[in-house]
Design an enzyme around this catalytic site. Structure first.
Site, PDB file in Angstrom:
ATOM      1  N   LYS A  90      -4.802   0.998  17.799  1.00  0.00           N
ATOM      2  CA  LYS A  90      -3.949  -0.161  17.493  1.00  0.00           C
ATOM      3  C   LYS A  90      -2.890  -0.278  18.589  1.00  0.00           C
ATOM      4  O   LYS A  90      -2.300   0.734  18.988  1.00  0.00           O
ATOM      5  CB  LYS A  90      -3.293   0.038  16.117  1.00  0.00           C
ATOM      6  CG  LYS A  90      -2.490  -1.178  15.631  1.00  0.00           C
ATOM      7  CD  LYS A  90      -1.940  -0.967  14.217  1.00  0.00           C
ATOM      8  CE  LYS A  90      -1.245  -2.203  13.676  1.00  0.00           C
ATOM      9  NZ  LYS A  90      -0.736  -2.046  12.300  1.00  0.00           N
ATOM     10  N   SER A  92      -1.767  -5.996   9.136  1.00  0.00           N
ATOM     11  CA  SER A  92      -1.618  -6.222  10.555  1.00  0.00           C
ATOM     12  C   SER A  92      -2.640  -5.519  11.438  1.00  0.00           C
ATOM     13  O   SER A  92      -2.775  -5.886  12.605  1.00  0.00           O
ATOM     14  CB  SER A  92      -0.215  -5.794  10.978  1.00  0.00           C
ATOM     15  OG  SER A  92      -0.058  -4.400  10.835  1.00  0.00           O
ATOM     16  N   SER A 140      -0.980  -2.668   5.761  1.00  0.00           N
ATOM     17  CA  SER A 140      -1.661  -3.084   7.005  1.00  0.00           C
ATOM     18  C   SER A 140      -2.884  -2.292   7.410  1.00  0.00           C
ATOM     19  O   SER A 140      -3.594  -2.693   8.327  1.00  0.00           O
ATOM     20  CB  SER A 140      -0.673  -3.066   8.162  1.00  0.00           C
ATOM     21  OG  SER A 140       0.081  -4.253   8.130  1.00  0.00           O
TER      22      SER A 140
END
Ligand code: GLN
Length: 488
Positions: free
Chosen positions: A76, A153, A177
């Site tokens: 990420k 997210s 997320s």
């Protein structure tokens, strides 16, 4: 080769049936082919990946094999990676190249993984559809023609793993997320106990809630990833010394007369969810019962207030964390008339709308007139929710609940900020309490899209959370490789 799970690929690598370079090439080819359409990577690192893979094959040949040696993963783009651009999907950090490595990414390097690239996300991890990314939203590979959200997210991470553009990925979960995007892409998303994986070097959103964790195709894969990611970091005062170790496939905790009490949250019964989510959840509960689990109803009286508390605490912490982006030391700088004008112009140009909204809310709830009625009140609700979970765990070993109300929505859906926030109803309470929660596929809805459910445990009971998730995974038995992209 890309159909192999992480666990399977490691076996084949260890028996020399495949090499790390071959496996990495297979992923790089697919990234080349589909990466742009899916928009799941902000930055790809093909040269680094091949170098990592070559080094991995050499280690194996020399008999120094590491736990995840040769596994091609996506990181990420919130984790600082030395020498590799780290943007947090923000214009503010568009050209930021860290000189240091986050603890989690360093641990994954030390475990022998291969870095394919940095996965897309919501700007500073604030969002639910990954639409707040400065680089555009990643796409869910399921029913590609519908252009659905991969969630947020960590939507780039779930899009990448679900579409076979990474064998596994890292995510972070501040209010859902990891779990929400995993649920709506048919993936496994594990939010560990707060502090199990260090936040050091991870771009801060809300420090008392931010929790790194893995996103994978199977529960066993999540356990393997978590073993590599977990562990103490001396520079992170909130990181735990407990660690997490799992080398072999997870052991069953049901069957053969084993006893397990599983709690179902009474307050969630009144929340409106889709008929599919309801019936799949009930089916999985029936499966667990038939495996010998005892189902008990438990109560978390304030759980429906978790959303309100979260949307005070998270923005408050964010407004403080994001004060550091002032155009002075790093990040975007827009020259103004004087220093204050430079601050103002840099921040106005560097941050997107949602991030600015959060900072305004956060600053407001921390102001002297609002502090007691908003921030302190939210902190009290947080404590009550955490305490209620502690008491609930006197009546049961683990808790299960839905991960979301329904399946992935089209990216084009025009939701209002509060409608996005409401989607976090099933996930935020576990962050407030700091307890582990894993979203695992519960089955496919009638529209053919995946739905997930969560297993929630006591602090540091991450192992049993994963063990129960594995039983649910086998009971649901879905093929979580969307044919749209895999067959293309
Ligand atoms: N959707 C939530 C938010 O917008 C959660 C985000 C997260 O967990 N990073 O804050």
């Amino acid at each position: 080769m890309i159909n192999l799970t992480l666990t399977e690929a490691l076996q084949k690598l260890n028996t020399r049936e495949i090499s790390a370079v071959e496996l990495t090439r297979a992923y790089l080819d697919r990234i080349e082919k589909y990466g742009a359409d899916l928009n799941c990577y902000i930055t790809t690192t093909p040269e680094r990946a091949l170098a990592d893979a070559t080094a991995s094959d050499a280690r194996r040949a020399a008999g120094n094999t590491l736990p995840l040696d040769g596994a091609p993963i996506a990181m990420k783009d919130l984790f600082a990676t030395r020498g590799v651009r780290t943007t947090a999907a923000s214009r503010m950090l568009e050209n930021f190249v860290p000189e240091y490595e986050s603890t989690v990414s360093q641990k994954l390097i030390d475990a022998g993984t291969v870095l394919l690239g940095k996965a897309n996300l919501d700007e500073f991890a604030m969002g639910t559809f990954s639409k707040t990314s400065y680089f555009g939203a990643p796409i869910n590979p399921w029913q590609l023609e519908k252009q659905l959200t991969a969630g947020g997210s960590s939507g780039g991470s779930t899009s990448a793993v679900a579409s076979g553009l990474a064998i596994a990925a890292t995510g972070t979960d501040t209010g859902g997320s990891i779990r929400f995007p995993a649920a709506i892409t048919g993936m496994v998303g594990m939010k560990p106990t707060y502090g199990l994986c260090s936040r050091w070097g991870c771009v801060a959103f809300a420090s008392s809630l931010d929790t790194p964790g893995p996103i994978t195709r199977t529960v066993d894969d999540a356990a393997l990833m978590l073993s590599a990611m977990a562990g103490h970091a001396p520079l992170d005062s909130t990181s735990s010394t407990n660690g997490f170790t799992c080398t072999a496939p997870l052991e069953p905790i049901l069957g053969d007369g084993k006893k397990l009490r599983i709690g179902v949250i009474r307050e969630f019964n009144d929340v409106k969810i889709s008929d599919d989510m309801k019936s799949l959840f009930e089916k999985r509960i029936t499966d667990l019962k038939s495996m010998g689990a005892e189902i008990v109803e438990i109560s978390i009286p304030n759980i429906l207030d978790a959303l309100a508390a979260y949307y005070i605490i998270a923005p408050a912490e964010a407004s403080s964390n994001l004060a550091r982006y002032d155009g002075m030391r790093y990040g975007l700088r827009v020259e103004g008339r004087d220093i204050y004008d430079t601050f103002k112009k840099s921040r106005a140009a560097g941050f997107g709308d949602e991030v600015q909204r959060r900072m305004v809310i956060g600053t407001a709830v921390l102001s002297s007139e609002s502090y007691d009625v908003y921030f302190m009140q939210a902190a009290r609700v947080r404590r009550m929710i955490a305490d209620s979970f502690t008491s609930a765990f006197e009546q049961c070993d683990l808790i299960v609940c839905p991960s979301s109300a329904g399946t992935a929505m089209p990216l084009a859906s025009d939701l209002k900020p509060l409608e996005y926030y409401a989607l976090d109803l099933f996930t935020v309470a576990m962050n407030l309490a700091g307890i582990p929660a894993c979203s695992v596929p519960a089955g496919l809805a009638t529209n053919g899209l995946p739905l997930g459910m969560q297993v929630v445990g006591r602090r540091f009971d991450d192992m049993r959370v994963l063990q129960l998730a594995k039983h649910i995974e086998s009971a649901a038995d879905i093929d979580n490789r969307p044919t749209t992209i895999m067959g293309k």
